[in-house]
Enzyme design. Sequence first.
Site, short mmCIF file in Angstrom:
data_model
loop_
_atom_site.label_atom_id
_atom_site.label_comp_id
_atom_site.label_asym_id
_atom_site.label_seq_id
_atom_site.Cartn_x
_atom_site.Cartn_y
_atom_site.Cartn_z
CG ASN A 217 1.32 -6.18 -0.61
OD1 ASN A 217 1.02 -5.16 -0.02
ND2 ASN A 217 1.93 -7.20 0.01
CD1 TRP B 259 2.51 3.87 2.73
CD2 TRP B 259 4.66 4.50 2.79
NE1 TRP B 259 2.88 4.21 1.45
CE2 TRP B 259 4.19 4.61 1.47
CE3 TRP B 259 5.97 4.85 3.07
CZ2 TRP B 259 5.00 5.05 0.42
CZ3 TRP B 259 6.79 5.28 2.05
CH2 TRP B 259 6.30 5.38 0.73
CD1 TRP C 265 7.88 7.68 8.58
CD2 TRP C 265 5.83 7.08 7.94
NE1 TRP C 265 7.06 7.82 9.67
CE2 TRP C 265 5.79 7.46 9.31
CE3 TRP C 265 4.65 6.66 7.33
CZ2 TRP C 265 4.62 7.43 10.06
CZ3 TRP C 265 3.48 6.64 8.08
CH2 TRP C 265 3.47 7.02 9.43
CD GLU D 220 -0.93 -11.49 2.11
OE1 GLU D 220 -0.89 -10.24 1.98
OE2 GLU D 220 -0.11 -12.13 2.78
CD1 TRP E 180 11.34 11.72 9.75
CD2 TRP E 180 12.21 10.10 8.48
NE1 TRP E 180 10.91 10.52 10.25
CE2 TRP E 180 11.43 9.51 9.49
CE3 TRP E 180 12.86 9.28 7.57
CZ2 TRP E 180 11.26 8.13 9.62
CZ3 TRP E 180 12.71 7.90 7.69
CH2 TRP E 180 11.92 7.34 8.69
CD1 TRP F 15 -1.59 -9.94 5.91
CD2 TRP F 15 -0.86 -8.38 7.33
NE1 TRP F 15 -0.36 -10.35 6.39
CE2 TRP F 15 0.10 -9.41 7.27
CE3 TRP F 15 -0.62 -7.29 8.17
CZ2 TRP F 15 1.29 -9.38 8.00
CZ3 TRP F 15 0.55 -7.25 8.90
CH2 TRP F 15 1.49 -8.28 8.82
#
Length: 632
Positions: A498, A539, A516, A431, A463, A434
């Site tokens: 998370n 995202w 987004w 993790e 969107w 990342w």
Amino acid sequence: MPPKRKLRSSIPPNAASANNYTDASGDAPNKRSRISNPATKAFTNGPPPTETIAKNEENGAPGGAVKQEDFDHSRPEERAGIVDRRYYPAEMSNERCAMYNDNEIPRPIRILEKALLETKAAREKIRAGKAGGNGQAVIHWFKRDLRVRDNTGLSEASKFAKERGIGLIGVWFMSAQDWGAHLVSPAKCDFELRSVELLRIELDELDIPLYIEATPNRKNVTRRLAELAQEWRVKNVFCNLEYEPDELRREARLVHLMLDKGINFDPQHDDCVVPPGSLKTGGGKQYAVYSPWFRQWVAYLHAHPHVLAERPIPTKNPLGFRQKQAALFNAQIPELPESKSLTEEEKTRFHALWPAGEAAALDRLERFLTEKVGKYQATRNFPALNSTGRVSVHHAAGTLAARTSVRMARDVNSTKKLDGGQEGIRSWISEVAWRDFYRHVLVHWPYVCMNKPFKFEYTNIEWEYSTQHFDAWTQGRTGYPIVDAAMRCLNSTAYMHNRLRMITASFLAKHLLLDWRLGEQYFITHLIDGDFASNNGGWGFSSSTGVDPQPYFRIFNPWMQSEKFDAEGEFIKQWVPELRDVEGKAVHNPYDDRAGARVAERTGYPRPIVEHRLARERCLARYKAGIGRDTA
């Protein structure tokens, strides 16, 4: 609990018509909704400037001229408030993104590397003292590395100063304008100021001054650094690199600016465990998928164990340096700028939840590795259990190096192999990795920092820009309990687990079909651990527009996610008090249960603002149309 702060929406009402826009570069028409009568988006508490602060370079760094023909100004994104034109140009065209991919435009990291290579011989002469001596002191410029321990640039600066018998001076600039341009949350600004004060105390014990200056205009930071170096007769300036395009280009300019003044500027890799550019596929390309990248990351660290070694702490300054530079030891910590102000109640809350400084960081990490990491893999997805490390705030501010986290986790494992031993430790190291991955992506595909998705062909998804839906999402009033609990937690604590980040992001992009980037900006302006690369990567994953994403047809069912990761509704009931009297599984979807509905109606909890099945169908149709898939 009530939201901490309502983000004033700039999205105008009735802004969902489906007019097409043609990309200025000649790309396919943009099918996003037209925005009319835009209002200024307010990401801070203070009033927005009435005029553009400076001309911008492509990457948004003030000072250069924008090549307007390279950008498509017809996009609705900036009119929806996504692009802050005080600092940044309009959204980049798909054609220009493709040019980055085809290596037709030099990446900012290459511009910096070229500057360092071209000036190498001249800078080495300065380092060696062959161009006017080594100066009266050495500077380390602190940025997102607010710590004394395991700090590459600081350690190198101290080593250099000690070898030459001169002193070391730390420098930190506060730029409210820079915080505004980067959408740093008030909670994070406060955390950084608290950490700077603790850093000043740590350095003071080593007779190292920390010079602190508030610099209103962000473009003047580099000039002031050069001026201070000349004033203090400094010949060598060290710092650690930041990997956003603005900062890489700034450092490239600094290399030349300093050299023109007879100063060696020496930036170091420190923010990533493995420096960007070190890992390549068999074909020599940058990885865009995490799993094979992670295998290479582990292999690289096993082959280069010195990369994880702790950098030596700086030594004390020479005797007499403190007396000679007494004025530099009187630095005062600036107040939070008005645009980033907090109430006294917020300060009390955040200070209790998030102790600042590297000592607090190490204490939190040690307790996690002692008490929680063994069960991390099994429990990390359950927000009510508080079983994660909660050190992301320290990684983001630089009070803790990611390298330190990986090394300390390895050292308590049953093996020195980063992909072996205890399952919880292996999982946690993965993790932390990342964070490196998303930085490597940012460096190689810099347009993700320019309001474009990694999958820039997804630009043409149509969107929605509904103020009503966006406000319901930000306030935790969507009628989906797990989403609402997560958003209320964020608004109150400046943090979100998370798993909840994925659920809420997926809901905004796929259930509400909101752009987004509205959610991306809301997160970064409210999170105390706000970090551009990781936030953007998350995202992109959740909206299926980013690197290594979930497939576009994978749409989280919030009710199923809720039942799986908050089975008893413990987290929901903590943050959505309207549902505390709902019994059993009805807490996940109260209006699907007669008794649950009675409680929800009595307490005023809203019904779902979109129906899951219909929202899913709409999402699939929009994505297929946007990326040119057959919808038949």
